[in-house]
Design a protein around this motif. Structure first.
Motif, short mmCIF file in Angstrom:
data_model
loop_
_atom_site.label_atom_id
_atom_site.label_comp_id
_atom_site.label_asym_id
_atom_site.label_seq_id
_atom_site.Cartn_x
_atom_site.Cartn_y
_atom_site.Cartn_z
N CYS A 1 0.86 -1.19 0.00
CA CYS A 1 0.00 0.00 0.00
C CYS A 1 0.89 1.23 0.00
O CYS A 1 1.71 1.41 0.91
CB CYS A 1 -0.90 -0.01 1.23
SG CYS A 1 -1.93 1.47 1.39
N THR A 2 0.72 2.07 -1.01
CA THR A 2 1.41 3.35 -1.05
C THR A 2 0.58 4.38 -0.31
O THR A 2 -0.61 4.55 -0.60
CB THR A 2 1.65 3.79 -2.50
OG1 THR A 2 2.46 2.82 -3.14
CG2 THR A 2 2.34 5.14 -2.54
N LEU B 1 -1.22 2.58 10.75
CA LEU B 1 -1.61 1.96 9.49
C LEU B 1 -2.13 0.55 9.71
O LEU B 1 -1.70 -0.13 10.67
CB LEU B 1 -0.41 1.92 8.53
CG LEU B 1 0.21 3.28 8.20
CD1 LEU B 1 1.50 3.09 7.41
CD2 LEU B 1 -0.76 4.15 7.44
N GLY B 2 -3.01 0.12 8.84
CA GLY B 2 -3.56 -1.22 9.03
C GLY B 2 -4.07 -1.83 7.75
O GLY B 2 -4.16 -1.18 6.71
N TRP B 3 -4.38 -3.11 7.86
CA TRP B 3 -5.01 -3.87 6.78
C TRP B 3 -6.29 -4.50 7.33
O TRP B 3 -6.30 -5.03 8.45
CB TRP B 3 -4.08 -4.96 6.27
CG TRP B 3 -2.96 -4.46 5.42
CD1 TRP B 3 -1.70 -4.13 5.83
CD2 TRP B 3 -2.98 -4.22 4.01
NE1 TRP B 3 -0.96 -3.70 4.78
CE2 TRP B 3 -1.71 -3.75 3.64
CE3 TRP B 3 -3.96 -4.36 3.03
CZ2 TRP B 3 -1.38 -3.43 2.32
CZ3 TRP B 3 -3.63 -4.05 1.72
CH2 TRP B 3 -2.36 -3.58 1.37
N TYR B 4 -7.31 -4.45 6.51
CA TYR B 4 -8.61 -5.04 6.83
C TYR B 4 -9.06 -5.84 5.61
O TYR B 4 -8.49 -5.69 4.52
CB TYR B 4 -9.63 -3.94 7.14
CG TYR B 4 -9.25 -3.10 8.34
CD1 TYR B 4 -8.23 -2.16 8.24
CD2 TYR B 4 -9.89 -3.25 9.57
CE1 TYR B 4 -7.84 -1.40 9.34
CE2 TYR B 4 -9.52 -2.49 10.67
CZ TYR B 4 -8.49 -1.58 10.54
OH TYR B 4 -8.11 -0.83 11.62
N THR C 1 5.30 3.24 2.46
CA THR C 1 4.47 2.08 2.15
C THR C 1 4.19 1.26 3.41
O THR C 1 4.95 1.31 4.39
CB THR C 1 5.15 1.16 1.13
OG1 THR C 1 6.42 0.75 1.63
CG2 THR C 1 5.33 1.87 -0.20
N VAL C 2 3.12 0.52 3.36
CA VAL C 2 2.82 -0.49 4.38
C VAL C 2 2.48 -1.78 3.65
O VAL C 2 1.65 -1.78 2.74
CB VAL C 2 1.68 -0.05 5.32
CG1 VAL C 2 0.41 0.31 4.56
CG2 VAL C 2 1.42 -1.10 6.39
N ASP C 3 3.16 -2.84 4.00
CA ASP C 3 3.01 -4.12 3.32
C ASP C 3 2.37 -5.15 4.23
O ASP C 3 2.45 -5.06 5.47
CB ASP C 3 4.39 -4.64 2.88
CG ASP C 3 4.99 -3.83 1.76
OD1 ASP C 3 6.12 -4.14 1.35
OD2 ASP C 3 4.33 -2.86 1.30
N LEU C 4 1.78 -6.15 3.59
CA LEU C 4 1.23 -7.28 4.33
C LEU C 4 1.73 -8.56 3.64
O LEU C 4 1.30 -8.87 2.52
CB LEU C 4 -0.29 -7.26 4.34
CG LEU C 4 -0.95 -8.34 5.19
CD1 LEU C 4 -0.69 -8.08 6.69
CD2 LEU C 4 -2.46 -8.41 4.93
#
Length: 124
Positions: free
Chosen positions: A22-23, A34-37, A78-81
């Motif tokens: 995610c940029t 920051l997070g992922w859903y 960026t945030v990666d998963l």
């Protein structure tokens, strides 16, 4: 103000891996938690993982703990998963999110800013 753009979704077989990115378009990247859903078909959106502003603390939903890893890059914004050992039930649209005010486990309740999502399909 922040804009979030996800990438990296796709199709993978059970047991495989995918890495979502995610940029985060903002001048104040380090101010955001920051997070992922994710949202599976016919279900409500649910928390997957979150990372603190300084990157030192991470939080995971129980059903992804040990399989997924969230990380953030301050140079690239960026945030990666990283998703390993994927299961059929991981199939969903995955959303990147950001929040200026959430702290710690509050992230499980959602965030204020959202990307448009990227589809992950796990098949047998």
């Amino acid at each position: 103000q922040v804009q979030l753009v996800e990438s990296g979704g796709g199709s993978v077989q059970v047991g495989g891996s995918l890495r979502l990115a995610c940029t985060v378009r903002t001048r104040t990247f380090s101010n955001y938690m920051l997070g992922w859903y994710r949202q599976a078909p016919g279900k409500e959106r649910e928390f997957v993982a979150a990372i603190s502003r300084a990157g030192g603390n991470t939080y995971y939903a129980d059903d992804v703990k040990g399989r997924f890893t969230i990380s953030r890059d301050y140079a690239k914004n960026t945030v990666d998963l990283q998703m390993n050992s994927l299961k059929l039930e991981d199939t969903a649209i995955y959303y990147c999110a950001a929040d200026l005010y959430r702290v710690g486990a509050e992230a499980k309740g959602g965030m204020s800013d959202w990307g448009k999502g990227t589809l992950v399909t796990v098949s047998s």
